[in-house]
Write a protein that holds these residues in place. Structure first.
Motif, PDB file in Angstrom:
ATOM      1  N   UNK A   1       0.827  -1.202   0.000  1.00 54.59           N
ATOM      2  CA  UNK A   1       0.000   0.000   0.000  1.00 54.59           C
ATOM      3  C   UNK A   1       0.859   1.248   0.000  1.00 54.59           C
ATOM      4  N   UNK A   2       1.927   1.242   0.790  1.00 57.98           N
ATOM      5  CA  UNK A   2       2.783   2.432   0.867  1.00 57.98           C
ATOM      6  C   UNK A   2       3.446   2.694  -0.474  1.00 57.98           C
ATOM      7  N   UNK A   3       3.972   1.676  -1.100  1.00 59.76           N
ATOM      8  CA  UNK A   3       4.654   1.865  -2.379  1.00 59.76           C
ATOM      9  C   UNK A   3       3.675   2.328  -3.462  1.00 59.76           C
ATOM     10  N   UNK A   4       2.467   1.767  -3.468  1.00 60.76           N
ATOM     11  CA  UNK A   4       1.469   2.212  -4.433  1.00 60.76           C
ATOM     12  C   UNK A   4       1.084   3.660  -4.185  1.00 60.76           C
ATOM     13  N   UNK A   5       0.955   4.038  -2.888  1.00 63.98           N
ATOM     14  CA  UNK A   5       0.634   5.433  -2.564  1.00 63.98           C
ATOM     15  C   UNK A   5       1.758   6.368  -3.005  1.00 63.98           C
ATOM     16  N   UNK A   6       2.989   5.905  -2.844  1.00 62.99           N
ATOM     17  CA  UNK A   6       4.123   6.731  -3.270  1.00 62.99           C
ATOM     18  C   UNK A   6       4.092   6.941  -4.782  1.00 62.99           C
ATOM     19  N   UNK A   7       3.842   5.889  -5.528  1.00 62.09           N
ATOM     20  CA  UNK A   7       3.794   6.006  -6.988  1.00 62.09           C
ATOM     21  C   UNK A   7       2.673   6.956  -7.418  1.00 62.09           C
ATOM     22  N   UNK A   8       1.527   6.854  -6.728  1.00 60.46           N
ATOM     23  CA  UNK A   8       0.418   7.754  -7.065  1.00 60.46           C
ATOM     24  C   UNK A   8       0.786   9.207  -6.772  1.00 60.46           C
ATOM     25  N   UNK A   9       1.457   9.426  -5.636  1.00 63.95           N
ATOM     26  CA  UNK A   9       1.871  10.787  -5.270  1.00 63.95           C
ATOM     27  C   UNK A   9       2.899  11.328  -6.266  1.00 63.95           C
TER      28      UNK A   9
ATOM     29  N   UNK B   1      15.286   4.177   3.312  1.00 63.00           N
ATOM     30  CA  UNK B   1      15.071   4.369   1.866  1.00 63.00           C
ATOM     31  C   UNK B   1      13.779   5.136   1.612  1.00 63.00           C
ATOM     32  N   UNK B   2      12.728   4.762   2.302  1.00 62.56           N
ATOM     33  CA  UNK B   2      11.436   5.429   2.091  1.00 62.56           C
ATOM     34  C   UNK B   2      11.463   6.862   2.612  1.00 62.56           C
ATOM     35  N   UNK B   3      12.176   7.085   3.706  1.00 64.37           N
ATOM     36  CA  UNK B   3      12.286   8.451   4.216  1.00 64.37           C
ATOM     37  C   UNK B   3      13.005   9.335   3.210  1.00 64.37           C
ATOM     38  N   UNK B   4      13.994   8.769   2.532  1.00 66.05           N
ATOM     39  CA  UNK B   4      14.703   9.520   1.502  1.00 66.05           C
ATOM     40  C   UNK B   4      13.761   9.858   0.346  1.00 66.05           C
ATOM     41  N   UNK B   5      12.892   8.919  -0.030  1.00 63.76           N
ATOM     42  CA  UNK B   5      11.927   9.188  -1.097  1.00 63.76           C
ATOM     43  C   UNK B   5      10.960  10.301  -0.684  1.00 63.76           C
TER      44      UNK B   5
ATOM     45  N   UNK C   1      18.232   8.395  -8.652  1.00 71.54           N
ATOM     46  CA  UNK C   1      19.655   8.095  -8.550  1.00 71.54           C
ATOM     47  C   UNK C   1      20.171   8.211  -7.126  1.00 71.54           C
ATOM     48  N   UNK C   2      19.396   8.866  -6.242  1.00 78.55           N
ATOM     49  CA  UNK C   2      19.803   8.984  -4.848  1.00 78.55           C
ATOM     50  C   UNK C   2      19.517   7.731  -4.059  1.00 78.55           C
ATOM     51  N   UNK C   3      18.794   6.750  -4.634  1.00 77.37           N
ATOM     52  CA  UNK C   3      18.485   5.515  -3.935  1.00 77.37           C
ATOM     53  C   UNK C   3      19.754   4.692  -3.741  1.00 77.37           C
ATOM     54  N   UNK C   4      19.786   3.831  -2.709  1.00 81.05           N
ATOM     55  CA  UNK C   4      20.939   2.933  -2.527  1.00 81.05           C
ATOM     56  C   UNK C   4      21.130   2.046  -3.753  1.00 81.05           C
ATOM     57  N   UNK C   5      22.360   1.643  -3.987  1.00 80.83           N
ATOM     58  CA  UNK C   5      22.669   0.832  -5.165  1.00 80.83           C
ATOM     59  C   UNK C   5      21.913  -0.486  -5.164  1.00 80.83           C
TER      60      UNK C   5
END
Length: 235
Positions: A5-13, A78-82, A123-127
């Motif tokens: 749910x969180x990832x889908x909400x992020x994509x929608x945002x 990772x999510x906080x960085x997003x 590109x700021x995400x971890x490798x």
């Protein structure tokens, strides 16, 4: 799952943010006195409010997921960085909405933050997470959580064994304490008996000395009588 749910909400945002970019660019192509400019500005205000609410929702959901340990600490970071990237983009969109012209266009499509190749800071995400789909990331997180669960289970078994050993040691110490108390009581009784026997020996010793004195006196008395009697017998 909460992570899906969180990832889908992020994509929608993120999608709403991209739409805002397009709308602001389209609006700035028209004159400020035109009806198109006014109409697009109204649409942008609505979407800006929606975008801000979605960012806040993502932040609150991440806090709840982190406090309930549904995701790993690495995934939380990772999510906080997003979310931080979304907040930065929100500020830039607000500035572009309030200003028109080349400055606003540069803010929206600048190569530093809103370039065409990386508009949302991917590109700021971890490798380890770059180039992976949400499903792959979730699978990796589930594997990490399972490994942590197995480690916690092993640790639980070790702690249980240590606890049982501590209980056994405690029982043994208690039994040894009982034996020590019994030995102490026996030592006290033995000491009292030794004191009594010592007193008896002293009494017997004194009596033995008195008897010896009387025997010596009797023998001396007999000797005196013999000595006295023998001369008279010769006469």
């Amino acid at each position: 799952m909460a992570s899906d749910t969180w990832l889908k909400d992020y994509e929608a945002c993120a999608s709403v943010g991209q739409e805002l970019m397009v709308l602001i660019n389209d609006r700035n192509k028209n004159g400020r006195t035109s009806s198109t400019y006014t109409k697009l500005s109204a649409q942008i205000r609505v979407k800006l409010k929606t975008f801000s609410n979605e960012v806040n929702k993502l932040r609150q959901n991440l806090i709840r997921a982190s406090s309930s340990y549904h995701i790993t600490q690495r995934e939380v970071e990772r999510r906080q960085m997003l979310i931080d990237n979304l907040i930065t983009k929100e500020k830039q969109i607000n500035e572009a909405f309030k200003n028109e012209g080349s400055n606003s266009r540069n803010t929206l499509i600048g190569t530093d933050t809103f370039g065409n190749n990386d508009p949302w800071g991917v590109k700021d995400e971890p490798e380890d997470f770059q180039g992976r789909s949400n499903t792959e990331v979730r699978t990796q997180q589930q594997q990490i959580i399972q490994q942590q669960d197995r480690g916690l289970e092993s640790l639980s078994h070790v702690i249980t064994r240590q606890k049982q050993m501590a209980i056994d040691i405690g029982d043994e110490v208690d039994s040894q304490n009982v034996l020590i108390d019994d030995i102490g009581e026996h030592m006290d009784r033995t000491g009292e008996r030794l004191i009594k026997e010592t007193r008896h020996i002293k009494i017997v010793d004194r009596k033995s000395n008195t008897c010896g004195y009387w025997v010596a006196i009797v023998l001396l008395f007999i000797a005196i009588i013999v000595i006295v009697a023998v001369p008279y017998s010769n006469k």
